[in-house]
Design an enzyme around this catalytic site. Sequence first.
Site, PDB file in Angstrom:
ATOM      1  CD  GLU A 104      33.762  39.545  39.102  1.00 21.44           C
ATOM      2  OE1 GLU A 104      34.885  38.586  38.096  1.00 21.44           O
ATOM      3  OE2 GLU A 104      33.693  40.762  38.366  1.00 21.44           O
ATOM      4  CD  GLU A 160      33.125  44.096  41.226  1.00 21.55           C
ATOM      5  OE1 GLU A 160      33.971  43.887  40.955  1.00 21.55           O
ATOM      6  OE2 GLU A 160      33.383  43.111  42.835  1.00 21.55           O
TER       7      GLU A 160
HETATM    8  C1  FCB Z   1      36.998  42.237  38.680  1.00 25.13           C
HETATM    9  C2  FCB Z   1      36.389  41.713  40.564  1.00 25.13           C
HETATM   10  C3  FCB Z   1      36.842  43.681  41.534  1.00 25.13           C
HETATM   11  C4  FCB Z   1      38.303  43.745  40.462  1.00 25.13           C
HETATM   12  C5  FCB Z   1      37.551  44.732  39.030  1.00 25.13           C
HETATM   13  C6  FCB Z   1      38.172  44.892  38.190  1.00 25.13           C
HETATM   14  O1  FCB Z   1      36.142  41.320  38.243  1.00 25.13           O
HETATM   15  O2  FCB Z   1      35.610  41.617  41.046  1.00 25.13           O
HETATM   16  O3  FCB Z   1      38.027  43.050  42.452  1.00 25.13           O
HETATM   17  O4  FCB Z   1      39.462  43.305  40.074  1.00 25.13           O
HETATM   18  O5  FCB Z   1      37.419  43.378  38.499  1.00 25.13           O
END
Ligand code: FCB
Length: 459
Positions: free
Chosen positions: A171, A365
């Site tokens: 990210e 994620e």
């Molecule tokens: C993302 C991050 C991860 C975590 C989630 C909730 O942006 O990559 O580390 O904090 O959000």
Amino acid sequence: MFHHQQRARELAQLTPPDFIFGTATSSWQIEGSSKTRASSIWDDFSLAGGIKDGSSADPACDHINRFETDLDLLSWLNVDAYRFSVSWPRVMPSGDLVSTAGLDFYDRLIDGLLARNIKPALTIYHWDLPSELEAKGGWTWSGISDQFARYSEVLATKFADRVEMWATLNEPWVSAFLGYATNIHAPGRNNPADGFVASYNLMLAHGKSLEALRSNNVRNAGTVLNLTTIISDDDLAVARSHIDLLQNRFWLDLLAGRGLSDELIENTKSILDWNFVRHDELKLISKPIDWLGINYYTPTRLSRVSGSVAVGQDLALYPGTPKQVAFNPLPPTTQMGWEIHAPSLLTTLQQTAARLPGVPLYITENGGAFPDELIDGHITDYDRVDYFYDHICAALNAIEQGIDLRGYFAWSLLDNVEWAEGISKRFGIVYVDFETQQRIPKLSAQFLREINLIRKSNL
Ligand code: FCB
């Protein structure tokens, strides 16, 4: 049969046989033992009071000392893969110096995964920049991409033969805009121009890192972006387009070889000129990747008047946006204030597949923070089970539509230090008692385990 088991069966039957299910974590959020490594910008940020509940890197999940227990949890979950990140200040505490002890930890972690038949998915940078490098200018320093390439080289030399998937960055939008354009995250720079310079340097670092990975013959090299669908009425089309540009298109344009768009240069002309960008660097950044990871949690919904507060939804994160627009997440929302809207995962996948054609996608994620309650030693997190069910359905729907989606990683294996939110926001499928370090799998962990068990028994 319980409801969650029925749903697990349903999903398992719809999943292609070679699809990868996994869970994800990151180094700073779980490792603890900060004294056995060099300092990172997140340690400094925590010391400076940047974390809401005063949490720091210690003890977090004490993962450095308990990784075998955590590996056993992964085995119990029957996951195909585990996505983790390497702590840069643990492996390279100063300049080009390499810490053998730091590398050894990841060596044991990777071997432990392989011994359990779990594919290691390694992220090189998940936000814990060494403090020493921030002192030189961090992601706005012109030398940072070469330093990152050297660090990548160290990891590739050591682990190329054993790591199944490599991600250069996690990210970069968050690193640049929460950390440099604003002070929501470390290092807390709060300067819009720095946000853009950092964005570019992060992508240049990605390009140079990829080169280092390729020359060491790693398998499956890619990167991870947080992409989403921007929703608004048509009268907000200009703002929507700008937010989409900074959140999604900027990164995909660079990866796809389209360079900087005219819209970007025009919309940011009062903030910076982009004269530092070099053609040969753009070429390097656009070298093909083997896969792209998408971290998806929530759509970004815009309106003329603001709605409820959501972490990370702030106009300052999108410098150059017309002012008469606001964020308006609709209920239901998670504890982060993030709207729960699984259809936006599908549209995000469709949009990304169109913007970066031919590149296999992973959801690296996805998950939610909910008000977990420990009752009689159990956490029946129905809200999180619903969240996973709806989003995995959307992901499988994308595959049916022909999108080349290869896997799904749940965030997160463990409750951990949720950056500036501290330990108050729990994203884990496994509950962590931060006093005793006891781990208790939640119902959502059993749900994901069930999917894996059924899939594996069908093979
Ligand atoms: C993302 C991050 C991860 C975590 C989630 C909730 O942006 O990559 O580390 O904090 O959000």
